[in-house]
Design an enzyme around this catalytic site. Structure first.
Site: not given
Length: 606
Positions: A441-442
């Site tokens: 998610e980054g």
């Protein structure tokens, strides 16, 4: 091997005293939320400890299996998912008009923490359902909402998010998956990798939210659209029909979260998977960020849960592991050995875990509370301020919490010593499981760029300045306390705020993207350290008042002591982090690729 015990007392304290649950329950539309928080936390804790925890270790050891495109999850996972769905947990915060319970988003903090602490391999699955539901409600057509949300909410179907491709990891501008119009549908072709629960045996249908490009799409992220692509096509009467042209080519063999199938999905090997456009063309990244931001918050809470599980394991072990003599008896050869919790350095490590977990938990729940206030508060100015605060803190909750939780799980393993390095004690699994949280998610670098580039510089630091001012006003209010510990906490917080202010001003004065990039990760950590210290100071203020009023609950004295420890051992890192930005970013900027050429040449000659 320890069992998970939900920290309900601290969760309840944070929800009520710091996140302001009663005020949130009084917001329009949340009438049913009043007085239910304790019951929900207790039920969630029971489910986590009695249903999810018992299959955590076995799920890790068994893992998932792939055979001819079919994925089987570990024993007990499918049954646990049915119980989870039947209990209504997926719809906890889904609006009642869609069949959910319509409760405040702030409750996702403690419930997600418990699910992930008890069994992170399991928790990612239903968590994706919740994110997919929110995305479809906010971006889908009325027909899509009617057809998809109810099935995802009841758990009859599950959801995924399909972003990553072999050449497009963090750089989604490089997405190549194609979507070619065919009547009112689209033929999707391409490959997606690292898709969490992209294939499994929990439910007969999976709703994939897929990023792809239309034939006329412009280059870059502005040319990406979002599509709903089901695993199974639907018949006219809504029943499941034939298999869509999407296949699981493999599952990954990972460092951790082994109960979670991470899939490679091939779209269009037989002509193209049928999908339908969500919302407007070329707005896919905008839509996907709804799901991504929800997932980023959840991953931050996930890491906190795993770290707390590791802390519980280390604390239990420290109380029963007999090793060495107490330092006061060190000269006596006849002194008996003692539990290692008697040793000062072990207590130091345990307090480093406890204090930072409580700070991260408080910041996460307070951020979640702002999401509710941003959505429901009757005053638009208040709504806007809380929305800005939540946007500012989401990358901090994700990036800072995951980085710290990795460190804390390593510290927990250190408490075990050599016993922690073997699988039988269970702490190694927690160390392995938590490592992914700072990546998916980054990555932390991406969260930091989001914080500095989008959140800090976008409004010329207005939101950060407002939040820092709010922290300063609170720190000033501590001056009236006669408690010596609170006085130290106030001093440490003020100095941390000075460091944060100086770092923030450095970005504004430089107005240089290269400088911002070089200093962004230390700034994210600095924001987390100080914002966490703010929440611990708030907690200490509440706890001190309880003690002064005659409350004999030992929880409150412990909270003050924990906040003091955080102030002394964590908030004091603020100046060091400030120096990395103000004085050290230039050093990072000056380093070029040529600096590493000598190392490469030396390695080549060995």
């Amino acid at each position: 091997m320890s069992t998970y015990r939900p920290p309900l007392r601290d969760m309840q304290f944070v929800l009520k005293e710091l996140a302001g649950y009663d005020a949130i329950a009084a917001l329009p539309g949340y009438e049913d939320a009043k007085g239910v928080a304790d019951a929900i936390l207790e039920e969630a804790g029971t489910f986590a400890s009695e249903v999810l925890d018992p299959i955590n270790v076995s799920g890790d050891r068994e893992g998932c299996t792939w055979r001819d495109g079919v994925v089987t999850t570990p024993k007990g996972f499918k049954e646990a998912y049915k119980r989870f769905a039947d209990a209504g947990w997926i719809g906890l915060t889904v609006p009642q008009e869609f069949g959910g319970q319509g409760l405040p988003k702030v409750l996702l903090g403690p419930t997600h923490e418990m699910w992930n602490a008890a069994n992170v391999g399991f928790a990612n699955g239903p968590g994706l359902n919740q994110s997919a539901i929110e995305t479809i409600i906010l971006t889908g057509s009325d027909e899509q909402k009617h057809r998809l949300v109810s099935k995802l909410l009841t758990g009859e179907w599950t959801g995924t998010m399909n972003l990553t491709e072999p050449q497009a990891g963090s750089d989604l501008a490089a997405v190549r998956t194609r979507a070619v119009p065919e009547g009112d549908k689209y033929r999707i072709s391409g490959q997606k990798i690292f898709i969490t629960f992209g294939e499994h045996d929990w439910a007969p249908n999976i709703i994939h939210l897929v990023l792809a490009r239309l034939p006329d799409a412009p280059e870059g992220t502005k040319g990406i659209s979002m599509f709903v692509v089901p695993k199974m096509l639907l018949n006219a009467d809504g029943s499941l029909g034939e298999r869509n042209d999407v296949q699981c080519a493999s599952i990954e063999h990972k460092l951790g979260i082994n109960g979670n199938p991470t899939c490679t999905l091939n779209y269009g090997e037989k002509g193209g998977a049928l999908g339908e456009l969500v919302g407007e063309p070329h707005r896919g990244m905008e839509y996907m960020f709804i799901m991504m931001n929800a997932s980023r918050f959840s991953v931050g809470v996930q890491a906190i849960g795993i770290a707390d599980r590791a802390y519980q394991s280390a604390l239990e072990y420290a109380k029963v592991r007999i090793q060495g003599r107490d330092v006061k008896d060190i000269a006596s050869r006849s002194a008996p050995p003692v539990p290692i919790i008697k040793h000062a350095d072990v207590r130091r490590m345990l307090m480093m875990m406890k204090s930072q977990i409580e700070a991260m938990r408080a910041l996460a729940y307070v951020t979640a509370a702002s999401l509710d206030l941003a959505e429901r508060h009757p005053d638009k100015k208040v709504r806007d301020e809380h929305q800005a605060f939540a946007e500012l803190m989401t990358p901090v909750v994700k990036g800072w919490s995951t980085e710290v939780s990795i460190e804390l799980c390593s510290t927990a393993l250190q408490v075990f010593g050599g016993m922690g390095y073997i699988e039988e004690t269970g702490i190694a699994q927690q160390y392995r499981d938590v490592r992914i949280t700072a990546i998916y998610e980054g990555t932390t670098g991406i969260q930091a760029l989001d914080l500095v580039g989008r959140k800090l510089m976008r409004d010329r630091g207005a939101t950060a300045t407002r939040v820092i001012t709010q922290m300063r006003q609170f720190a000033a209010s501590l001056a009236s306390s006669q408690n010596a510990d609170v006085a130290v906490i106030r001093d440490r917080l003020q100095k941390g705020l000075d460091a944060l202010t100086e770092a923030s001003l450095a970005f504004a004065q430089k107005a240089d993207l290269s400088f911002a990039t070089a200093g962004s990760v230390p700034y994210l950590k600095l924001m987390g350290v100080v914002a966490g210290g703010w929440q611990m100071a708030r907690a200490a203020q509440v706890a001190e008042a309880k003690v002064a009023a005659g409350d004999t609950d030992p929880f409150y004295k412990t909270k003050v002591a924990t906040a003091r420890f955080y102030a002394d051992h964590v908030l004091t890192q603020a100046r060091w982090l400030r120096d990395q930005i103000v004085d050290g970013a230039a050093d990072v900027m000056s380093v070029g690729e040529n600096e590493f050429d000598l190392d490469r040449k030396m390695m080549a000659t060995v």
